[in-house]
Design an enzyme around this catalytic site. Sequence first.
Site, PDB file in Angstrom:
ATOM      1  N   SER A  85      -7.182  -6.508  -6.120  1.00 26.19           N
ATOM      2  CA  SER A  85      -7.393  -6.758  -4.700  1.00 26.19           C
ATOM      3  C   SER A  85      -8.414  -7.903  -4.540  1.00 26.19           C
ATOM      4  O   SER A  85      -8.172  -9.000  -5.024  1.00 26.19           O
ATOM      5  CB  SER A  85      -7.837  -5.473  -3.996  1.00 26.19           C
ATOM      6  OG  SER A  85      -7.689  -5.580  -2.601  1.00 26.19           O
ATOM      7  N   ASP A 125       2.919  -3.745   0.149  1.00 30.48           N
ATOM      8  CA  ASP A 125       1.461  -3.710   0.260  1.00 30.48           C
ATOM      9  C   ASP A 125       1.028  -4.218   1.636  1.00 30.48           C
ATOM     10  O   ASP A 125       1.412  -5.294   2.063  1.00 30.48           O
ATOM     11  CB  ASP A 125       0.850  -4.597  -0.834  1.00 30.48           C
ATOM     12  CG  ASP A 125      -0.618  -4.326  -1.053  1.00 30.48           C
ATOM     13  OD1 ASP A 125      -1.330  -4.106  -0.057  1.00 30.48           O
ATOM     14  OD2 ASP A 125      -1.047  -4.313  -2.205  1.00 30.48           O
ATOM     15  N   HIS A 173      -0.255  -0.960  -1.792  1.00 32.27           N
ATOM     16  CA  HIS A 173      -1.530  -1.363  -2.391  1.00 32.27           C
ATOM     17  C   HIS A 173      -2.028  -0.391  -3.452  1.00 32.27           C
ATOM     18  O   HIS A 173      -2.649  -0.790  -4.418  1.00 32.27           O
ATOM     19  CB  HIS A 173      -2.577  -1.490  -1.282  1.00 32.27           C
ATOM     20  CG  HIS A 173      -3.771  -2.302  -1.673  1.00 32.27           C
ATOM     21  ND1 HIS A 173      -3.708  -3.661  -1.879  1.00 32.27           N
ATOM     22  CD2 HIS A 173      -5.063  -1.963  -1.878  1.00 32.27           C
ATOM     23  CE1 HIS A 173      -4.906  -4.119  -2.196  1.00 32.27           C
ATOM     24  NE2 HIS A 173      -5.741  -3.111  -2.210  1.00 32.27           N
TER      25      HIS A 173
END
Length: 689
Positions: free
Chosen positions: A541, A626, A661
């Site tokens: 991330s 995501d 995610h």
Amino acid sequence: MTTKTSIFNPPIANKAPKELIAHGDSRIDNYYWLNDRENQEVIDYLNAENDYTKAIMEHTEDFQEQLFEEMKGRIKEDDTSVPYKLNGYWYQTRFEKGKDYPIYIRKKETLEAPEELLFDCNKMAKEHAYFKLGGISISPDNTMAAFSTDTLSRRQYTIQIKHLETEEIFSDKIDNTTGGITWANDNKTLFYAKKDETTLRSHKICKHVLGTSSKTDVEVFHEEDDTFNTFVYKTKSKKYIVIGSSSTLSSEYRFLNADTPNEAFRIFQKRTQDLEYSIAHYNDSFYVISNINGATNFKVSKAPETATEKKHWEDVIPHRKNVLVEDIEIFKDYLVVNERENGLNNIRIMTWNGNEDYYLPFDNETYNAYIGNNPDFDSDTLRYGYNSLTTPSSVIDYNLKTKVSSVIKEQEVLGGTFKKENYESKRIWATARDGVKVPISLVYKKGIALDGTNPLLQYAYGSYGSTIDPSFSSIRLSLLDRGFVYAISHIRGGEYLGRDWYENGKLLIKKNTFTDFIDCSKHLISEGYTSEKHLYAYGGSAGGLLMGAIINMNPELYRGVLAAVPFVDVVTTMLDDTIPLTTGEYDEWGNPNEVEYYNYMKSYSPYDNVQAKNYPNMLVTTGLHDSQVQYWEPAKWVAKLRELKTDSNKLLLQTNMDSGHGGASGRFESLREVALEYAFLLDLEKINH
């Protein structure tokens, strides 16, 4: 359009130049077209990349299966959480052998009482490629459970209500929420946060009455500032419903007596730029954690229910320059404070009558201690968790009256080979280029030689003030047992060394985050823990942004890099306020609509700075759905790296076509993703069993 001549030639993404202009500056993005998940050519490209990854890694498939079974084999399949008591019932979560999802149960008054099934997520997940149960909120009279589900992995939850005696699921259905639900004390009014359909920002708090259509739900608050998110909860004392609004640097709360849900909410303290605060309720007062009047590391104040503005806040725990206040837990007779000093967690216990004030003792430098689940306001027991890089997690009940600790659950590491005394952990300090000392937590198998030959995986995050504590992982043992050293670099941008540590790794000094990581890498090499031939970096991330930055700055230091759901197209994403989460990020990265921030961002944005040069071996992972880092960022990045890089190292992109995610939703399915990552690293080290 994607071309490939054979399965062993990487897919080459078609170039369709798009000019992006801001502040008179022109950028050409050849792969902008990849940002349309409805376009079949995009799906074909992602599938071609997946096929290429599979072909390149095919010789490791048996090893991946071995790693998967090994990691899974350490985890207790038929596991049960420690029960907690709330409003007359004991609640527990259970996993059963061979099943992927949790089962939620409760027992009335005693643990010997008959079990009541609340939710079996294995049955609920049956028809879905992805499934997640979000919040469960039990009505004050214990007869109903409001619950939320996500079946797409975009964190847009649907709320429903179940009668726990008849098991009937009512017709009430509320879509596109954050998943949290808060009951008023009347057992019929519920509050929840609604998301913006496009940006996924939680922007409205609504009120639903049981048995009515969600179309008639009343909007009680609309957060119109698109840099803020809003949420709702009930105080532990059960007296108030609280609506919170927060941005990176500012917050605001409203409160309402939970007995009168149809009255208007009252503002606690109006939002002020750079004033962050949070509130908890006890007796006739609110307790406030805030950074008011320059309290950088936060302090605890008290305000009466009837006068909550900041001018009425009185210090309970004053600000200390070297101690960060992270959280508080309020009990009827005690105040418990989670603090951090010199990077280490401390749990402080204070009695309301002022007779006692002391800390729980912890004895090393690579541990993680945290306040656990303590929903019972009247309890004399503090539940907390403890683990370290070498010690599996324990859940501990500490009797606040007798001061006796009981370990009520220890994480079992199955397989018969793990002994914590076979591993060593320590904290070392690297000197960054500006002279600042940066801590690194290390763990490895005892007996390794510091001769530069050890493979080492260096991990960091370094954004949002999020601290990566040195905690135990049974999964990581598959690397340690094969000779890897594991290092967590506590770089600036996190809050490991207090709030200033965060402030010095954001906005126009964000590059401190990247150079800290590189300087830690150089220190690990100079101290003999590893060498350039054996050093690997890993981040996900915002930590994936870190990976993209370090390989542009110092690619020669790393043999390989794992970048999970990486945020790499910083400028384009931050200029697009329709993308989820963008506007709320301005306080972290800056607003590129202002030229100073635009230029600074552009100077480090990984996608914008890919050059014709050698890069390390790389495995990049993402999820098609995501909602936090859109799949096209890693896809475009890989396409551009393929076009420009001058080496013959591996560059692989693996897209999970079902998930978002957090990766796969099944309990063990996520281990397959880890097995691929570990096989990628171990294969580069010529370790294949």
